[in-house]
Motif scaffolding. Structure first.
Motif, PDB file in Angstrom:
ATOM      1  N   GLY A 608     -82.542  12.973-100.865  1.00  0.00           N
ATOM      2  CA  GLY A 608     -83.012  12.640 -99.574  1.00  0.00           C
ATOM      3  C   GLY A 608     -84.344  13.262 -99.432  1.00  0.00           C
ATOM      4  N   GLY A 609     -84.829  14.368-100.253  1.00  0.00           N
ATOM      5  CA  GLY A 609     -85.995  15.154-100.143  1.00  0.00           C
ATOM      6  C   GLY A 609     -87.194  14.288-100.790  1.00  0.00           C
ATOM      7  N   THR A 610     -86.958  12.969-101.168  1.00  0.00           N
ATOM      8  CA  THR A 610     -87.901  12.315-101.821  1.00  0.00           C
ATOM      9  C   THR A 610     -88.933  11.828-100.927  1.00  0.00           C
ATOM     10  OG1 THR A 610     -86.435  11.318-103.333  1.00  0.00           O
ATOM     11  CG2 THR A 610     -88.511  10.032-102.945  1.00  0.00           C
ATOM     12  N   THR A 611     -90.161  11.910-101.433  1.00  0.00           N
ATOM     13  CA  THR A 611     -91.342  11.431-100.469  1.00  0.00           C
ATOM     14  C   THR A 611     -92.236  10.661-101.285  1.00  0.00           C
ATOM     15  OG1 THR A 611     -92.804  13.489-101.200  1.00  0.00           O
ATOM     16  CG2 THR A 611     -91.644  13.772 -99.035  1.00  0.00           C
ATOM     17  N   VAL A 612     -93.169  10.002-100.881  1.00  0.00           N
ATOM     18  CA  VAL A 612     -93.994   9.139-101.707  1.00  0.00           C
ATOM     19  C   VAL A 612     -95.467   9.591-101.657  1.00  0.00           C
ATOM     20  CG1 VAL A 612     -92.834   7.041-101.516  1.00  0.00           C
ATOM     21  CG2 VAL A 612     -94.401   7.385 -99.805  1.00  0.00           C
ATOM     22  N   CYS A 613     -95.762  10.454-100.701  1.00  0.00           N
ATOM     23  CA  CYS A 613     -97.131  10.970-100.652  1.00  0.00           C
ATOM     24  C   CYS A 613     -97.051  12.347 -99.806  1.00  0.00           C
ATOM     25  CB  CYS A 613     -98.190  10.304 -99.983  1.00  0.00           C
ATOM     26  SG  CYS A 613     -97.922   9.539 -98.337  1.00  0.00           S
ATOM     27  N   GLN A 614     -98.217  12.957 -99.812  1.00  0.00           N
ATOM     28  CA  GLN A 614     -98.200  14.458 -99.094  1.00  0.00           C
ATOM     29  C   GLN A 614     -98.618  14.129 -97.573  1.00  0.00           C
ATOM     30  OE1 GLN A 614     -97.212  17.522-100.100  1.00  0.00           O
ATOM     31  NE2 GLN A 614     -97.307  17.750 -97.690  1.00  0.00           N
ATOM     32  N   SER A 615     -97.998  14.636 -96.657  1.00  0.00           N
ATOM     33  CA  SER A 615     -98.599  14.475 -95.175  1.00  0.00           C
ATOM     34  C   SER A 615     -99.974  15.423 -95.141  1.00  0.00           C
ATOM     35  CB  SER A 615     -97.641  15.017 -94.183  1.00  0.00           C
ATOM     36  OG  SER A 615     -97.364  16.534 -94.285  1.00  0.00           O
ATOM     37  N   ARG A 616    -100.757  15.012 -94.075  1.00  0.00           N
ATOM     38  CA  ARG A 616    -102.030  15.835 -94.027  1.00  0.00           C
ATOM     39  C   ARG A 616    -101.659  17.362 -93.887  1.00  0.00           C
ATOM     40  NH1 ARG A 616    -106.765  12.638 -90.890  1.00  0.00           N
ATOM     41  NH2 ARG A 616    -107.130  11.060 -92.254  1.00  0.00           N
ATOM     42  N   SER A 617    -100.630  17.569 -93.030  1.00  0.00           N
ATOM     43  CA  SER A 617    -100.471  18.750 -92.355  1.00  0.00           C
ATOM     44  C   SER A 617     -99.633  19.578 -93.389  1.00  0.00           C
ATOM     45  CB  SER A 617    -100.059  18.993 -91.051  1.00  0.00           C
ATOM     46  OG  SER A 617     -98.794  18.317 -91.121  1.00  0.00           O
ATOM     47  N   GLY A 618     -98.834  18.905 -94.312  1.00  0.00           N
ATOM     48  CA  GLY A 618     -97.973  19.538 -95.358  1.00  0.00           C
ATOM     49  C   GLY A 618     -96.591  19.411 -94.809  1.00  0.00           C
ATOM     50  N   GLY A 619     -96.188  19.843 -93.787  1.00  0.00           N
ATOM     51  CA  GLY A 619     -94.891  19.810 -93.209  1.00  0.00           C
ATOM     52  C   GLY A 619     -94.668  18.186 -92.667  1.00  0.00           C
ATOM     53  N   ALA A 620     -93.560  18.108 -92.272  1.00  0.00           N
ATOM     54  CA  ALA A 620     -93.296  17.076 -91.352  1.00  0.00           C
ATOM     55  C   ALA A 620     -93.251  17.365 -89.895  1.00  0.00           C
ATOM     56  CB  ALA A 620     -92.023  16.097 -91.686  1.00  0.00           C
ATOM     57  N   LEU A 621     -93.929  16.573 -89.020  1.00  0.00           N
ATOM     58  CA  LEU A 621     -94.079  17.214 -87.637  1.00  0.00           C
ATOM     59  C   LEU A 621     -93.666  15.945 -86.670  1.00  0.00           C
ATOM     60  CD1 LEU A 621     -97.630  18.438 -87.514  1.00  0.00           C
ATOM     61  CD2 LEU A 621     -95.534  19.660 -88.076  1.00  0.00           C
ATOM     62  N   VAL A 622     -92.944  16.289 -85.679  1.00  0.00           N
ATOM     63  CA  VAL A 622     -92.404  15.527 -84.736  1.00  0.00           C
ATOM     64  C   VAL A 622     -92.526  16.000 -83.276  1.00  0.00           C
ATOM     65  CG1 VAL A 622     -90.360  13.958 -83.868  1.00  0.00           C
ATOM     66  CG2 VAL A 622     -90.602  14.343 -86.355  1.00  0.00           C
ATOM     67  N   VAL A 623     -93.290  15.031 -82.516  1.00  0.00           N
ATOM     68  CA  VAL A 623     -93.845  15.523 -81.106  1.00  0.00           C
ATOM     69  C   VAL A 623     -93.058  14.904 -80.077  1.00  0.00           C
ATOM     70  CG1 VAL A 623     -95.969  15.607 -79.859  1.00  0.00           C
ATOM     71  CG2 VAL A 623     -96.106  15.595 -82.072  1.00  0.00           C
ATOM     72  N   SER A 624     -92.699  15.973 -79.347  1.00  0.00           N
ATOM     73  CA  SER A 624     -92.137  15.209 -77.716  1.00  0.00           C
ATOM     74  C   SER A 624     -93.173  15.780 -76.839  1.00  0.00           C
ATOM     75  CB  SER A 624     -90.778  16.269 -77.636  1.00  0.00           C
ATOM     76  OG  SER A 624     -89.782  15.907 -78.713  1.00  0.00           O
ATOM     77  N   LEU A 625     -93.338  14.910 -76.025  1.00  0.00           N
ATOM     78  CA  LEU A 625     -94.482  14.937 -74.756  1.00  0.00           C
ATOM     79  C   LEU A 625     -93.577  14.821 -73.535  1.00  0.00           C
ATOM     80  CD1 LEU A 625     -97.442  15.366 -74.528  1.00  0.00           C
ATOM     81  CD2 LEU A 625     -97.500  12.819 -74.960  1.00  0.00           C
ATOM     82  N   ASP A 626     -94.332  15.617 -72.370  1.00  0.00           N
ATOM     83  CA  ASP A 626     -94.016  15.408 -71.149  1.00  0.00           C
ATOM     84  C   ASP A 626     -95.289  15.580 -70.220  1.00  0.00           C
ATOM     85  OD1 ASP A 626     -91.036  14.992 -70.843  1.00  0.00           O
ATOM     86  OD2 ASP A 626     -91.040  16.897 -72.054  1.00  0.00           O
ATOM     87  N   ARG A 627     -95.438  14.706 -69.081  1.00  0.00           N
ATOM     88  CA  ARG A 627     -96.665  15.079 -68.332  1.00  0.00           C
ATOM     89  C   ARG A 627     -96.346  16.497 -67.573  1.00  0.00           C
ATOM     90  NH1 ARG A 627    -100.084  10.980 -67.514  1.00  0.00           N
ATOM     91  NH2 ARG A 627     -99.440   8.819 -68.227  1.00  0.00           N
ATOM     92  N   ALA A 628     -97.382  17.175 -67.513  1.00  0.00           N
ATOM     93  CA  ALA A 628     -97.631  18.360 -66.774  1.00  0.00           C
ATOM     94  C   ALA A 628     -98.265  18.390 -65.533  1.00  0.00           C
ATOM     95  CB  ALA A 628     -97.842  19.734 -67.568  1.00  0.00           C
ATOM     96  N   GLY A 629     -98.788  17.127 -65.350  1.00  0.00           N
ATOM     97  CA  GLY A 629     -99.752  17.038 -63.958  1.00  0.00           C
ATOM     98  C   GLY A 629    -100.848  16.224 -64.556  1.00  0.00           C
ATOM     99  N   ASP A 630    -101.663  16.067 -63.518  1.00  0.00           N
ATOM    100  CA  ASP A 630    -103.120  15.375 -63.943  1.00  0.00           C
ATOM    101  C   ASP A 630    -103.855  15.619 -65.140  1.00  0.00           C
ATOM    102  OD1 ASP A 630    -102.301  13.566 -61.704  1.00  0.00           O
ATOM    103  OD2 ASP A 630    -103.647  14.838 -60.234  1.00  0.00           O
ATOM    104  N   ASP A 631    -103.922  15.021 -65.918  1.00  0.00           N
ATOM    105  CA  ASP A 631    -104.736  15.557 -67.184  1.00  0.00           C
ATOM    106  C   ASP A 631    -104.055  16.727 -68.025  1.00  0.00           C
ATOM    107  OD1 ASP A 631    -107.016  15.053 -68.726  1.00  0.00           O
ATOM    108  OD2 ASP A 631    -107.938  16.852 -67.897  1.00  0.00           O
ATOM    109  N   ARG A 632    -102.838  16.879 -67.822  1.00  0.00           N
ATOM    110  CA  ARG A 632    -102.282  18.124 -68.599  1.00  0.00           C
ATOM    111  C   ARG A 632    -100.767  17.475 -69.202  1.00  0.00           C
ATOM    112  NH1 ARG A 632    -105.610  22.166 -69.934  1.00  0.00           N
ATOM    113  NH2 ARG A 632    -106.940  22.155 -68.331  1.00  0.00           N
TER     114      ARG A 632
END
Length: 704
Positions: A608-632
């Motif tokens: 399950g650790g198989t990759t086909v290429c290296q990510s740009r940052s090295g690790g695997a990153l997953v982002v969760s995003l919420d609004r904090a207000g106007d433009d934030r």
């Protein structure tokens, strides 16, 4: 030599190819290079190879936070912007597929552009550039009889792979791969396999179910395992009980020790601002702990109650269930190398014993519920009624009678692997032949990543467009072929070819994989598979995927049930983007399951650790995003171990609001990030973003 360095043909600079890790990247220079052999002793940190360049500028084609070490190895500066006076510096460039070091005798400046980092030498000097592969090969193979006492002695040798017993062994590059194990008639340990005398002993009853859960802990502590009735850890003048729940407490000790080592090591070579040191509220003298021998340091760590630090611990990445059978001993070096938490279940619930979970619902019925199979509000009308079966499926509901479906206990970790008899629902079915292929070393005939998309059904050609999702990156080059309606002979040729990733779209039933002229049953075929990794996006593709693993593949994603076209297409596109982004199979499927309930119909098989290429940052990153207000925006980024960037690697975010390092695995949070800052962050790398309950992509996300 595992690393080749060559001048670029079409530009000024060098190409660096690591034949072990199958990675390739470029460094650009301000003028043509005249490569000269360098001296590995030029570098403070160990390197596999070194060259000298007469240049004034080196350009890294990604944004990197450069770490500048002085002549004595101490960190003198760090960041993506810096000016350093004339001296001797050892510059460490993170986020490259190999460890990269520049030795500079002179002044240095570092600056970043939109997607690159520029390292400029004040005076034109001979620049030493060194590289070290992340890969560590086992030092040999230990043969052991199938009795617990012999296995205790064999596993006690795993600590021989550690490069140090200092807290720096929490860095993945300073933990070598444990020796391999194989069953034999007598215990034979290679002469050069010599574990350090750590002074740590693990006492457990002489049985497999007690041995297996402590194997990663024994490796990380370089501990000797000895038989005894009361499970415990022993050091110089102290004892620590591993009762009453050996599996749970052994996992807690591993997590606690690793966490505190990552903090203590900031007193050593890498004196960085570590987030976890600031948030772990313990009255400990880290400098004093750093100087202690491993057994003394461990005793002081264990004086801290686990519940004192548990809130600060990251969610661990992997739990592996290892059935307590002697034949599974060959998998233990790989489980230890991943620092997995280990359970050893003697009994397990078979599929059909319970009606309690949604997965069993998928497996009981040929057609999953139309309502609610998609997250994000899809309803019954949005799901395509067609399934990836053939006309014969109306009378052939296909799951072979000899397949033993098992339902492992749930885990608290991100990923879950299963070793032993049975096909696990919801876990990676790990196999020894696939894991051993991690260690195969061969020369690379090309540095490009090869992807083949095969669509053997006209109604599924929409998913054939996933080919457009590969090759979107400018750092890694992809060779992509899309093939339609292949015959049996053509499909065999694809499977036997040297392809990094196969994305198969079509039908599978008891006769095998449907081709234009007939069916190709891989379980009955004799062929040498060259495909490294795969996604068989077809109904009940487990057996065909298992055959691919047995015949040469490293790992793949398969289905346990029939799958409907629409969610299968969506999952295929998600996996394609993630594999293109450098994710491994387990983490890619984990992300897909967060978006699609029908992802529970899929499992990873093989490594399950198989990759086909290296990510740009090295690790695997997953982002969760919420609004904090106007433009934030409030963002949370999960960093998962991935490829050479294993547990203990350092990471940070390229945003103006984050100025600390974190160790992997970790969750990095940033509050009230401006839209401009977040847009720049999204431009650095293709990342999955969960926003308002749906999966988005950073290269398509419009910040407003």
């Amino acid at each position: 030599m595992s690393i080749d360095i060559e001048p670029l043909r079409d530009d000024d600079g060098i190409s660096v190819t690591d034949h072990i890790e199958n990675t390739q990247f470029k460094l650009y220079t301000d003028r043509p290079v005249d490569l000269r052999p360098g001296d590995e002793d030029d570098h403070y940190f160990p390197v596999d190879t070194s060259v000298r360049l007469d240049v004034e500028e080196v350009v890294v084609p990604r944004v990197a936070s450069v770490i500048a070490h002085g002549a004595d190895g101490q960190v003198v500066a760090e960041g993506s912007e810096m000016e350093l006076d004339r001296s001797t510096y050892h510059l460490e460039v993170p986020s490259t597929p190999t460890k990269t070091y520049l030795r500079v005798d002179g002044g240095v400046s570092v600056a970043t552009a939109a997607e690159s980092t520029h390292i400029r030498i004040a005076d034109r000097v001979s620049l030493a550039v060194g590289f070290r592969s992340f890969n560590e090969q086992p030092a040999g193979t230990i043969t052991t009889p199938p009795d617990p006492n012999s296995m205790f002695e064999a596993v006690s040798c795993f600590g021989s792979a550690l490069h140090t017993t200092s807290p720096e062994r929490s860095f993945p590059t300073l933990r070598g791969h444990p020796p391999l194990l194989e069953l034999g008639s007598e215990l034979r340990i290679p002469e050069h396999v010599e574990p350090p005398d750590s002074g740590v002993r693990i006492v457990v009853p002489p049985e497999f179910r007690s041995l297996y859960p402590v194997v990663p802990l024994a490796y990380y502590l370089a501990a000797e395992i000895v038989p005894g009735s009361a499970p415990r850890l022993e050091g110089d003048g102290w004892e620590f009980p591993l009762e009453p729940d050996l599996e749970r407490i052994a996992g807690q000790v591993l997590r606690q020790t690793f966490h505190l080592d990552c903090i203590t090591r900031t007193e050593g070579f890498f004196q960085v601002d570590l987030h976890e040191r600031a948030t772990t509220d313990l009255d400990l003298d880290w400098g004093w702990l750093y100087e202690l021998p491993i057994a003394g340091r461990l005793g002081k760590y264990l004086d801290v109650p686990f519940d004192r630090i548990e809130p600060e611990l990251p969610q661990w990445t992997l739990t592996t269930d290892v059935r307590p059978d002697s034949e599974n001993v060959e998998m233990l070096p790989f489980v230890a190398a991943e620092l997995s938490l280990v359970r050893s279940p003697e009994t397990v619930e078979r599929h059909g014993d319970s009606e309690s979970d949604g997965v069993s619902g998928f497996l009981r019925s040929r057609a999953p519920d139309r309502a609610g199979v998609l997250r994000g509000g899809a309803d019954a009308a949005s799901v395509d009624d067609s399934f990836r079966g053939t006309d014969s499926r109306a009378s052939h509901a296909f799951m072979p009678d000899d397949v033993d479906l098992v339902r492992p206990e749930p885990v608290d970790t991100v990923e879950h692997a299963w070793i032993g008899h049975g096909v696990p629902i919801g876990a990676n079915k790990a196999t020894p032949d696939a894991y051993r292929r991690r260690l195969d070393v061969g020369s690379i005939e090309q540095s490009r990543i090869s992807v083949t998309v095969v669509c053997n059904d006209e109604q599924m050609r929409e998913e054939g467009n996933v080919a457009d999702l590969y090759g979107l990156r400018d750092i890694v080059q992809f060779d992509i072929e899309v093939k339609y309606d292949l015959s049996r002979a053509e499909m065999r040729a694809v499977l036997e070819s040297d392809v990094d990733f196969l994305h198969y779209i079509g039908h599978v039933d008891e006769r095998g994989m449907q081709c234009a002229d007939s069916f190709l049953d891989l379980t009955a075929e004799s062929l040498d598979v060259g495909v490294s990794a795969f996604l068989l996006n077809a109904c009940q593709s487990y057996e065909q995927g298992e055959a691919l693993i047995h015949r040469g593949s490293r790992g793949g994603i398969v289905t346990l049930t029939d799958v409907a076209n629409s969610p299968a297409t969506r999952l295929g596109r998600i996996v394609a983007r993630l594999m293109n982004g450098g994710f491994n199979l387990r983490t890619a499927l984990y992300v897909a399951k967060q978006e699609l309930i029908t992802g529970q119909q899929y499992i990873v098989i093989g490594d399950g650790g198989t990759t086909v290429c290296q990510s740009r940052s090295g690790g695997a990153l997953v982002v969760s995003l919420d609004r904090a207000g106007d433009d934030r925006w409030d963002i949370a980024v999960d960093m998962f171990p991935n490829g050479p960037y294993g547990n203990g690697s350092l990471g940070t975010l390229n945003t103006s609001t984050v100025d600390e390092h974190y160790y992997i695995p970790s969750k990095i949070t940033a509050s009230s990030v401006s839209s401009e800052d977040f847009s720049q962050f999204c431009a650095l790398e293709m990342l999955p973003i969960f926003f308002e309950g749906e999966l988005r992509w950073s290269d398509e996300f419009i910040v407003n």
